[in-house]
Write an enzyme that holds these catalytic residues in place. Structure first.
Site, PDB file in Angstrom:
ATOM      1  N   ASP A   1      -3.560  13.659  -8.267  1.00 36.71           N
ATOM      2  CA  ASP A   1      -2.182  13.191  -8.190  1.00 36.71           C
ATOM      3  C   ASP A   1      -1.712  12.803  -9.586  1.00 36.71           C
ATOM      4  O   ASP A   1      -2.157  13.391 -10.572  1.00 36.71           O
ATOM      5  CB  ASP A   1      -2.092  12.014  -7.200  1.00 36.71           C
ATOM      6  CG  ASP A   1      -0.768  11.980  -6.454  1.00 36.71           C
ATOM      7  OD1 ASP A   1       0.273  11.836  -7.103  1.00 36.71           O
ATOM      8  OD2 ASP A   1      -0.772  12.094  -5.215  1.00 36.71           O
TER       9      ASP A   1
ATOM     10  N   HIS B   1       3.341   7.738  -7.753  1.00 36.61           N
ATOM     11  CA  HIS B   1       2.963   8.566  -6.605  1.00 36.61           C
ATOM     12  C   HIS B   1       1.455   8.514  -6.342  1.00 36.61           C
ATOM     13  O   HIS B   1       1.002   8.344  -5.201  1.00 36.61           O
ATOM     14  CB  HIS B   1       3.424  10.001  -6.862  1.00 36.61           C
ATOM     15  CG  HIS B   1       3.377  10.908  -5.680  1.00 36.61           C
ATOM     16  ND1 HIS B   1       2.249  11.632  -5.344  1.00 36.61           N
ATOM     17  CD2 HIS B   1       4.319  11.235  -4.762  1.00 36.61           C
ATOM     18  CE1 HIS B   1       2.504  12.369  -4.267  1.00 36.61           C
ATOM     19  NE2 HIS B   1       3.752  12.143  -3.896  1.00 36.61           N
TER      20      HIS B   1
ATOM     21  N   SER C   1       3.371  13.941   1.402  1.00 39.17           N
ATOM     22  CA  SER C   1       2.467  13.316   0.431  1.00 39.17           C
ATOM     23  C   SER C   1       1.892  12.012   0.956  1.00 39.17           C
ATOM     24  O   SER C   1       0.765  11.635   0.622  1.00 39.17           O
ATOM     25  CB  SER C   1       3.213  13.023  -0.875  1.00 39.17           C
ATOM     26  OG  SER C   1       3.393  14.177  -1.637  1.00 39.17           O
TER      27      SER C   1
END
Length: 730
Positions: A107, A183, A511
């Site tokens: 990520d 994220h 996600s």
């Protein structure tokens, strides 16, 4: 690439290709980005167009592919999934909480100081771990611990890409595993975050924040940067993660569906699966478009997104007495206007209805409530534009494209999001009077009063574009308004202008769904360390739910969800830990499956690094069908019947008998032989066959049907091993 026996190392072998290819006086080693060892047999290098063409014709080269840029696709969700039981109610398996497993997350990196990565109560780092804590900008090796056992970063592909634009001056990009975007911190903590009491987002969604497998260790591989994630970097991360000793790989990133032999994630994932590593990927956020699901390789567990029954009501009260339902995580404590009525402003020149930067007039919006149609620029950014121009509040109005989708934000000013039906009512009111007014009433956090789970509108849909014989997505999991860890250098919106600081924020997307399943897979791996990735996947799929928490069918907007939206159903970790039976798959079975797809020898070699003869394989496996936990049937070219073989392995109770129950798709007759399976011992396998007979007339249009096949234990009714059936008439 083939034929490395005459070289001492892989690097020397890979450089030999560049020595024959590089046309100028460059040192070939300066062009080499990565020399892969485990995820693929090959390398990544910087080449000109002519060098690219020359390499394609070099002896020993199977394929040359350009680098591709991909994109990145909780205080309550663990309770929603039934993992919040306490004390003596806790199931025996949960005492492990994933201990001994390592989840590798590819990520944007990690914010290691987050309380979600504290290692209090964590066991020692597993002896199998061979990874490292790579130092870099604002990141020392001392930041890793018993929770965050490793961290690496990969930037060579990103830097070598065709002139990537520099990051905006206002964005801090760390050349290290440190997360500059949030994220990766969010997804890692969702999978395996340490329990953090009294967590909230500026007072909203308060409770204990923890990952699905709080006893698992986390290894972070930073492959995504400000302008995306390059496949050469992703492959390098998978390559090292395999050698590092991870048990699970979690990838909340991807693109659009492409053939497996040009899909770097699929290729790397196959090699990981061969080594016993389970690979779990987000299915993408391109829904509700049919056949938009990505990461569709059968050895990947592909995850779609669903909602949970937590809401953040922020309703609009219009001047004519209407109440329009909305949602927002704007903190009530910061609401200076106290919900007073404001004049509404909507539309104007320069695209003002979309509230783009530069589209609003301060004279027109100052002190007023601005109505903004949702735009691609980002919901929170629209609020910042309104605030910069003196607006006192904002109502975000869904378009017909967004329908009733309700992803919330921690807005920088009093704001709420309303659905498409409500936006029509609001605009009708605005057009009915010379001075429309409204106020927003924020009601905080409400749990348990709405139907859930339901399919997220944005969640990518099947059927699989490149491989329709396999139903995708495999599973759905919570992915709407998920609260998880956040870097301390970012505001909760992620906007540079947002000066607020938090340890947690809310995000939505597949996600967010992906790491839920990654953590649940770690729980199962901890309880059953000898199980293969396919067995764990089968356990997750065959025990999933098709009914919501109100006992009604899971919905996709106004209609019940199809198998192309939810796959096998909504993940149920409490049942997945003890599934009774599993559909297991050996890595070689995937090769036979690729042969049935008509892949060439070279294409299969690219994926598997096996030089195979499909004629020989299929002659030894007549009527081969992959032992997948779902059943997909395609009728074309006038074919009226199909037969599929499956093999079940007993992992529940010895001396067990299961009987089959079939809910046949409309237009199909289904016959199963035998109708009961008896297992005298654990880990014994039994084969059954399913005959499908089409009773539907011919049509010029593609049509679909769905049903399910379930094996039910004769004495222990909690063992229900259900497989969805999808049927396509071409």
């Amino acid at each position: 690439m083939m034929g490395s026996s005459s070289f001492n190392t892989r690097v020397q072998w890979h450089l030999s290709f560049l020595e024959r290819t590089v046309l100028n006086e460059d040192d070939p080693s300066s062009r080499l980005l990565y020399s892969y060892h485990s995820a693929i047999e090959g390398f990544a290098a910087r080449l000109s167009d002519s060098e690219f063409s020359a390499l394609q014709t070099t002896h020993g080269v199977i394929a040359v592919r350009p680098d591709h840029r991909l994109q990145i696709h909780t205080t309550y969700s663990y309770k929603f999934l039934g993992l919040g039981l306490a004390g003596n109610q806790r199931p025996p398996f949960q005492s492990k909480l994933g201990q001994g497993t390592i989840i590798g997350v590819l990520d944007t990196g990690v914010w290691p100081e987050s309380p979600s990565f504290a290692d209090n109560g964590m066991p020692p780092v597993p002896k199998k771990w061979r990874g490292t804590c790579q130092e870099g900008q604002s990141f020392s090796s001392s930041l890793c611990n018993r929770k965050l056992v490793g961290a690496r970063f990969y930037i060579k592909g990103h830097r070598a890409s065709s002139s990537p634009p520099p990051p905006p001056a206002s964005i801090m990009e760390y050349i290290s595993p440190r997360d500059a975007h949030g994220h990766g911190t969010h997804t890692s903590s969702t999978a395996a975050g340490t329990p953090v009491p009294s967590a909230s987002v500026l007072g909203n969604g308060a409770g204990e924040a923890r990952g699905m497998a709080p006893g698992s260790h986390v290894a972070v591989y930073k492959v995504c940067w400000f302008n995306g994630c390059y496949t050469s970097d992703i492959l390098a991360a998978i390559d090292e993660a395999i050698r590092d000793g991870v048990d699970i790989l979690s990838l909340s990133l991807g693109g659009f569906p492409i053939p497996l032999y040009v899909d770097s994630i699929a290729i790397g994932a196959y090699r990981a699966t061969e080594k016993g590593i389970m690979v779990i990927c987000a299915g993408g956020n391109n829904g509700p478009i049919p056949s938009s699901v990505a990461n569709e390789a059968p050895w990947i567990t592909t995850v779609g997104a669903s909602s949970i029954d937590r809401r953040f009501p922020a309703n609009v009260h219009t001047g004519d007495g209407q109440i329009l339902n909305g949602e927002s995580m704007y903190p009530v404590s910061q609401f200076a206007n106290g919900g007073r009525e404001l004049e509404l402003v909507y539309g104007g020149e320069n695209g003002a209805e979309l509230c783009f930067s530069g589209s609003l007039s301060k004279e027109r919006v100052a002190g007023k409530m601005v109505v903004c149609d949702r735009s691609p620029s980002g919901r929170a950014l629209q609020g910042e534009v309104v605030k910069e121009n003196g607006g006192a509040g904002m109502i975000l109005a869904n378009s017909e494209l967004n329908q009733e989708e309700n992803s919330v934000d921690v807005h920088v000013l009093p704001a709420t999001l309303i659905g498409y039906a409500e936006s029509i009512r609001l605009k009708s009111y605005i057009n009915s009077t010379r001075k429309p007014t409204a106020r927003i009433e924020f009601e905080g956090t409400v749990i348990g009063k709405s139907r859930a789970p339901a399919i997220a509108l944005f969640s990518s849909r099947g059927p699989s574009l490149t491989n329709p014989s396999i139903l995708k997505p495999d599973i759905i999991a919570p992915g709407v308004n998920i609260i998880a860890a956040w870097p301390e250098n970012l505001g909760p919106t992620g906007l540079v202008e947002d000066a607020r600081r938090v340890n947690f924020t809310v995000l939505s997307g597949t996600s967010m769904a992906c790491p839920h399943v990654s953590g649940i897979a770690a729980l199962i791996r901890a309880a059953h360390p000898s199980w293969s990735p396919a067995a764990i996947k089968s356990a997750i799929m065959t025990t999933s739910d098709t009914l919501d928490h109100w006992g009604k069918p899971i919905m996709d907007g106004p209609k019940p969800a199809s198998v192309f939206a939810m796959g096998s159903g909504h993940v149920n970790p409490m049942r997945a830990i003890d599934p009774g039976l599993v559909y297991d798959i050996k890595p070689d079975d995937y090769i036979a499956h690729l042969c049935t797809l008509g892949y060439s020898r070279a294409e299969i070699f690219v994926v598997t690094h096996r030089d195979v003869n499909c004629l020989n394989i299929l002659s030894k496996n007549r009527d081969f069908s992959l032992n997948y936990p779902s059943l997909s049937v395609i009728f074309k070219h006038g074919i009226r019947s199909r037969v599929i073989t499956r093999r079940l392995t007993n992992v529940g109770l010895p001396n067990s008998t299961y009987s089959v129950q079939v809910n046949a798709p409309q237009g199909l007759k289904v016959k199963v032989m035998p109708e009961s399976l008896t297992f005298n011992h654990l880990y014994r396998s039994k084969i059954y066959r399913v005959w499908f007979f089409s009773t539907k007339g011919t049509s010029k249009q593609v049509s679909y049907g769905q049903g399910h096949l379930t094996w039910v234990h004769n004495q222990q009714s909690h063992y229900k091993v259900r497989s969805p059936i999808s049927v396509t008439w071409v």
